[in-house]
Write a protein that holds these residues in place. Structure first.
Motif, mmCIF file in Angstrom:
data_model
loop_
_atom_site.group_PDB
_atom_site.id
_atom_site.type_symbol
_atom_site.label_atom_id
_atom_site.label_comp_id
_atom_site.label_asym_id
_atom_site.label_seq_id
_atom_site.Cartn_x
_atom_site.Cartn_y
_atom_site.Cartn_z
ATOM 1 N N LEU A 270 0.826 -1.211 0.000
ATOM 2 C CA LEU A 270 0.000 0.000 0.000
ATOM 3 C C LEU A 270 0.860 1.260 0.000
ATOM 4 C CD1 LEU A 270 -2.758 -1.153 2.502
ATOM 5 C CD2 LEU A 270 -3.114 -0.565 0.102
ATOM 6 N N LYS A 271 1.915 1.259 0.792
ATOM 7 C CA LYS A 271 2.805 2.428 0.826
ATOM 8 C C LYS A 271 3.451 2.670 -0.534
ATOM 9 C CE LYS A 271 4.096 2.443 5.736
ATOM 10 N NZ LYS A 271 5.203 2.368 6.710
ATOM 11 N N ILE A 272 3.932 1.595 -1.138
ATOM 12 C CA ILE A 272 4.578 1.731 -2.444
ATOM 13 C C ILE A 272 3.573 2.208 -3.487
ATOM 14 C CG2 ILE A 272 5.741 0.484 -4.302
ATOM 15 C CD1 ILE A 272 6.793 -1.449 -2.110
ATOM 16 N N SER A 273 2.385 1.616 -3.472
ATOM 17 C CA SER A 273 1.361 1.995 -4.443
ATOM 18 C C SER A 273 0.972 3.463 -4.304
ATOM 19 C CB SER A 273 0.128 1.105 -4.257
ATOM 20 O OG SER A 273 -0.889 1.469 -5.152
ATOM 21 N N CYS A 274 0.806 3.901 -3.050
ATOM 22 C CA CYS A 274 0.443 5.302 -2.804
ATOM 23 C C CYS A 274 1.568 6.232 -3.245
ATOM 24 C CB CYS A 274 0.129 5.496 -1.321
ATOM 25 S SG CYS A 274 -0.587 7.108 -0.930
ATOM 26 N N PHE A 275 2.807 5.871 -2.919
ATOM 27 C CA PHE A 275 3.965 6.672 -3.324
ATOM 28 C C PHE A 275 4.025 6.814 -4.842
ATOM 29 C CE2 PHE A 275 8.434 6.821 -4.678
ATOM 30 C CZ PHE A 275 8.895 7.937 -3.985
ATOM 31 N N GLU A 276 3.855 5.689 -5.542
ATOM 32 C CA GLU A 276 3.886 5.717 -7.003
ATOM 33 C C GLU A 276 2.741 6.556 -7.558
ATOM 34 O OE1 GLU A 276 5.985 4.603 -9.192
ATOM 35 O OE2 GLU A 276 7.361 3.586 -7.835
ATOM 36 N N ALA A 277 1.561 6.435 -6.947
ATOM 37 C CA ALA A 277 0.398 7.180 -7.429
ATOM 38 C C ALA A 277 0.610 8.686 -7.308
ATOM 39 C CB ALA A 277 -0.848 6.762 -6.651
ATOM 40 N N ILE A 278 1.178 9.119 -6.186
ATOM 41 C CA ILE A 278 1.417 10.549 -5.964
ATOM 42 C C ILE A 278 2.380 11.107 -7.005
ATOM 43 C CG2 ILE A 278 2.503 12.190 -4.399
ATOM 44 C CD1 ILE A 278 1.350 10.484 -2.082
ATOM 45 N N ASN A 279 3.474 10.394 -7.224
ATOM 46 C CA ASN A 279 4.488 10.893 -8.156
ATOM 47 C C ASN A 279 4.016 10.831 -9.601
ATOM 48 O OD1 ASN A 279 6.972 11.510 -6.474
ATOM 49 N ND2 ASN A 279 6.430 9.502 -5.732
ATOM 50 N N GLU A 280 3.282 9.793 -9.936
ATOM 51 C CA GLU A 280 2.722 9.671 -11.277
ATOM 52 C C GLU A 280 1.711 10.776 -11.545
ATOM 53 O OE1 GLU A 280 1.715 5.673 -13.562
ATOM 54 O OE2 GLU A 280 0.127 6.189 -12.140
ATOM 55 N N ALA A 281 0.894 11.071 -10.525
ATOM 56 C CA ALA A 281 -0.154 12.084 -10.685
ATOM 57 C C ALA A 281 0.425 13.475 -10.899
ATOM 58 C CB ALA A 281 -1.078 12.082 -9.474
ATOM 59 N N MET A 282 1.540 13.790 -10.246
ATOM 60 C CA MET A 282 2.156 15.105 -10.422
ATOM 61 C C MET A 282 2.449 15.363 -11.899
ATOM 62 S SD MET A 282 3.410 18.002 -9.569
ATOM 63 C CE MET A 282 3.548 18.081 -7.789
ATOM 64 N N LYS A 283 3.037 14.386 -12.547
ATOM 65 C CA LYS A 283 3.375 14.537 -13.969
ATOM 66 C C LYS A 283 2.115 14.562 -14.829
ATOM 67 C CE LYS A 283 6.237 12.433 -17.607
ATOM 68 N NZ LYS A 283 5.189 12.019 -18.554
ATOM 69 N N GLU A 284 1.200 13.632 -14.562
ATOM 70 C CA GLU A 284 -0.023 13.568 -15.369
ATOM 71 C C GLU A 284 -0.846 14.846 -15.253
ATOM 72 O OE1 GLU A 284 -0.921 8.739 -15.211
ATOM 73 O OE2 GLU A 284 -1.951 10.102 -13.841
ATOM 74 N N ASP A 285 -0.977 15.374 -14.032
ATOM 75 C CA ASP A 285 -1.782 16.587 -13.838
ATOM 76 C C ASP A 285 -1.113 17.799 -14.468
ATOM 77 O OD1 ASP A 285 -3.804 15.250 -12.521
ATOM 78 O OD2 ASP A 285 -3.012 15.644 -10.525
ATOM 79 N N ALA A 286 0.216 17.861 -14.379
ATOM 80 C CA ALA A 286 0.930 18.979 -15.002
ATOM 81 C C ALA A 286 0.762 18.944 -16.521
ATOM 82 C CB ALA A 286 2.405 18.924 -14.619
#
Length: 362
Positions: A270-286
């Motif tokens: 869960l920690k890894i998945s959440c970490f990956e989601a946060i970092n992936e979202a930064m790029k996708e949202d930008a």
């Protein structure tokens, strides 16, 4: 004494029995959890972290625990995931706590779905190192569910898409606005006519003029849904939902029966998945916001400081009303406010302004 041939036959038979007894368990003997998300495939940041989490669990446990994760609606309707986990129809659900506001008013605090909620880093710190996860589980006391850490985290939502310009709070008067929860109550105080619609109904309702404005998700999610095709005005930032932890629910019996040595692996996943989601979202949202800003069909603008301050004031009044009516809501709200009084002055003290992008070569 037995003959050499007989002895060899006996040893061969014993070796066969020993090998059969201690060989790895067959695939059908693995622990298999039935899981479902509240979200369909194809929406970035919502279903993909749940899918990633399931893959990580299988990898970290060496295949001892397998989560058969399904998209929203595959087993039960999206907004029935909590009930399905509670009853044991699902072993695990990947969802969003804000859906359960009717049963658990404090769920909006864990969903962070209210004006001027917590920022992402502060929210995660409260969940992991404040009282967040403990209170989250306490909210569901008496239910057959266990709350594990978030499987993902959305960044700031877009404030709204609209068919008409919104340049002041007065522009909300008479506006047919799609939203849910506490923000809907705030909008009603501003004179808007709040309409509750499922995600799949938002685009056609905007297209037909059934509603004038809507908020739904982050820039990447909204781009996937194509709101820019019918709404020329986009307002930011999403003060109504600055970030959104995604809820992980496990059936209590399912969790208790899981071997203790596997439980930390589920939490690590869960920690890894959440970490990956946060970092992936930064790029996708930008990337999505850059697309909107470069489009000649979309006008992107920010809420004025005056609008933000008034929204914060109204939101605080609504939250205080809910706290007066619900002692547990009051406890969670005070826990968040106390944590914010501790960490936000420091975060503000060390926060650097974002530099402007430099021209190439400099």
């Amino acid at each position: 004494m037995p003959s050499t041939r007989g002895l060899l036959a006996w040893l061969a038979a014993a070796l066969f029995c020993w090998t059969a007894l201690f060989q790895p368990q067959p695939a059908e003997a693995k622990i298999v959890w039935r899981g479902q998300s509240s979200y369909p495939t194809g929406l970035p940041q919502l279903y993909s972290p749940a899918e990633r989490f399931a893959h990580l669990v299988e990898e970290l446990t060496g295949g001892e625990l397998v989560i058969r994760m399904q998209p929203g609606g595959s087993i039960v309707p999206s907004k029935q995931v909590f009930d399905a986990v509670n009853s044991g129809v699902l072993d695990i659900g990947c969802t969003w706590a804000g859906w359960w506001i009717g049963k658990f008013p404090a769920s909006v605090l864990f969903a962070n779905s209210y004006p001027n909620g917590m920022q992402m880093r502060e929210m995660l710190s409260w969940i992991y190192h404040g009282d967040g996860l403990k209170l989250w589980n306490e909210m569901y006391a008496g239910q057959n569910v266990v709350v594990l850490p978030p499987y993902g985290m959305l960044g700031s939502e877009n404030f709204c898409w609209s068919r008409k310009p919104i340049n002041s709070l007065e522009d909300f008067k008479g506006l047919k606005f799609r939203t849910v929860g506490v923000w809907g109550r705030c909008l009603e105080r501003l004179g808007a006519r709040v309409v509750s619609l499922a995600g799949g109904e938002v685009y056609p309702s905007l297209e037909r003029g059934v509603i004038d404005a809507a908020e739904f998700g982050t820039p990447a999610i909204d781009r996937k849904l194509g709101f820019e095709e019918i709404c020329p005005y986009l307002k930011v930032p999403g003060i109504h939902e600055p970030c959104a932890p995604l809820e992980t629910l496990v059936n209590e019996k399912t969790w208790e029966e899981l071997p203790d040595r596997l439980k930390p692996m589920v939490k690590y996943a869960l920690k890894i998945s959440c970490f990956e989601a946060i970092n992936e979202a930064m790029k996708e949202d930008a990337e999505a916001m850059e697309y909107f800003r470069s489009s000649p069909k979309v006008e992107v603008s920010k809420l004025t400081p005056e609008m933000i301050e008034e929204i914060k004031r109204i939101g605080r009044e609504e939250m205080n009303k809910m706290a007066r009516d619900d002692p547990f809501f009051a406890r969670v709200l005070e826990s968040q406010r106390s944590f914010r009084r501790l960490v936000e002055p420091y975060a503000d003290l060390v926060r650097l302004p974002y530099p402007f992008a430099q021209p190439e070569g400099e």
